[in-house]
Design an enzyme around this catalytic site. Structure first.
Site, short mmCIF file in Angstrom:
data_model
loop_
_atom_site.label_atom_id
_atom_site.label_comp_id
_atom_site.label_asym_id
_atom_site.label_seq_id
_atom_site.Cartn_x
_atom_site.Cartn_y
_atom_site.Cartn_z
N GLU A 4 0.80 -1.19 0.04
CA GLU A 4 0.00 -0.27 -0.09
C GLU A 4 0.82 1.10 -0.06
O GLU A 4 1.74 1.38 0.91
CB GLU A 4 -0.97 0.18 1.52
CG GLU A 4 -1.75 1.20 1.46
CD GLU A 4 -2.66 1.01 2.44
OE1 GLU A 4 -3.08 -0.18 3.05
OE2 GLU A 4 -3.49 1.87 3.17
N HIS B 241 -10.51 2.49 2.36
CA HIS B 241 -9.43 2.86 3.66
C HIS B 241 -10.46 3.28 4.75
O HIS B 241 -11.45 4.10 4.95
CB HIS B 241 -8.67 4.02 3.16
CG HIS B 241 -7.75 4.27 4.26
ND1 HIS B 241 -7.96 5.37 5.17
CD2 HIS B 241 -6.53 4.00 4.58
CE1 HIS B 241 -6.88 5.73 6.03
NE2 HIS B 241 -6.04 4.74 5.58
N GLU C 17 -5.85 6.56 -0.51
CA GLU C 17 -6.48 7.40 0.77
C GLU C 17 -5.97 8.91 0.73
O GLU C 17 -6.59 9.64 1.23
CB GLU C 17 -5.92 6.60 1.99
CG GLU C 17 -4.50 6.86 2.26
CD GLU C 17 -3.90 6.14 3.37
OE1 GLU C 17 -3.98 7.05 4.40
OE2 GLU C 17 -3.53 4.90 3.63
MG LIG Z 1 -2.72 3.53 4.41
#
Ligand SMILES: [Mg+2]
Length: 249
Positions: free
Chosen positions: A86, A162, A112
């Protein structure tokens, strides 16, 4: 002057044990944060992979690498069988995401830090993500989240929200996950996955009149969580808790 730091050796056993404890709680996967430097990060990833056993484990870099180190760590994650890597590089480094996705077998995830549908359009057209992670609290609320979700699915990019922060954020995401269309489809469609932070957070654990008790549910229901069915997002904030943290400006 060099500051004496704790050796990563001191953390390896603890990381392995924490991962094993999370799986023991009933969670179906673990996620860890990296950022101590590529070599040390890989050692800690090895520990978490071992502690996670047969369960999935994911690694979140919070864009702490430049592309060469992201490749170095990403190749180790391939060998360890990580489910996703990520935010390996800065959200603005669209070329880096595209190169990493094309060059690594591990899933590249992120998103995110993107705040509206126009930014998401660029990300998706860039083809740099295997898994999109919109954050409803940052992307402009439920309405904009739904637009981003539709955009992701229109680009055939699976979404795993997220989720981090207060009980309101968790409760909102439970509703969104319950309504999320399956992508990809098929005989056994991919079930929505709730990301759940297990570190201490009063605003997650004490904000509601009736706590969500996610960890208790996960333990009791073998990895599943019940969607609250009360009106709205199904939860009620505790006014006493809010008053305790209220600031008069
Ligand atoms: Mg993250």
């Amino acid at each position: 002057m060099m500051l004496k730091q704790q050796s990563v050796d001191d953390h390896v056993a603890r990381f392995k044990d924490e991962a094993a404890a999370i799986i023991e709680m009933g969670f179906t996967a673990t996620k860890m944060k990296v950022g101590l430097g590529a070599r040390d990060d890989i050692r800690l990833c090895e520990a978490v992979a071992e502690g996670s056993g047969e369960a999935d484990f994911m690694v979140d870099a919070n864009h702490c690498y430049a592309t060469p180190d992201a490749f170095y760590v990403g190749r180790a994650l391939e060998e360890l069988g990580a489910y996703w890597f990520e935010e390996p590089v800065a959200p603005e480094d669209l070329d880096g995401y595209r190169e990493l996705r094309a060059g690594l077998r591990v899933n590249i995830s992120g998103g995110e830090a993107e705040f509206n549908r126009w930014g998401w359009r660029q990300i998706l057209e860039n083809r740099g993500l295997d898994i999109a992670q919109p954050e409803v609290c940052a992307v402009g609320g439920v309405s904009e989240y739904l637009r981003v979700l539709a955009l992701c699915h229109a680009h055939f990019t699976p979404v795993i929200n997220h989720v981090w922060g207060s009980a309101i954020a968790v409760a909102t995401n439970l509703q969104l996950l319950a309504a999320m269309p399956a992508l990809p489809g098929g005989l056994n469609p991919w079930e929505p996955l709730l990301e759940f932070d297990t570190t201490d957070n009063k605003f997650r654990d004490d904000l509601l009149t009736e706590p969500l008790n996610i960890q208790g549910q996960v333990k009791a229901q073998s990895g599943y969580v019940t969607i609250p069915d009360a009106p709205g997002i199904g939860v009620t904030p505790n006014p006493d808790f809010i008053a305790h943290y209220e600031l008069s400006l």
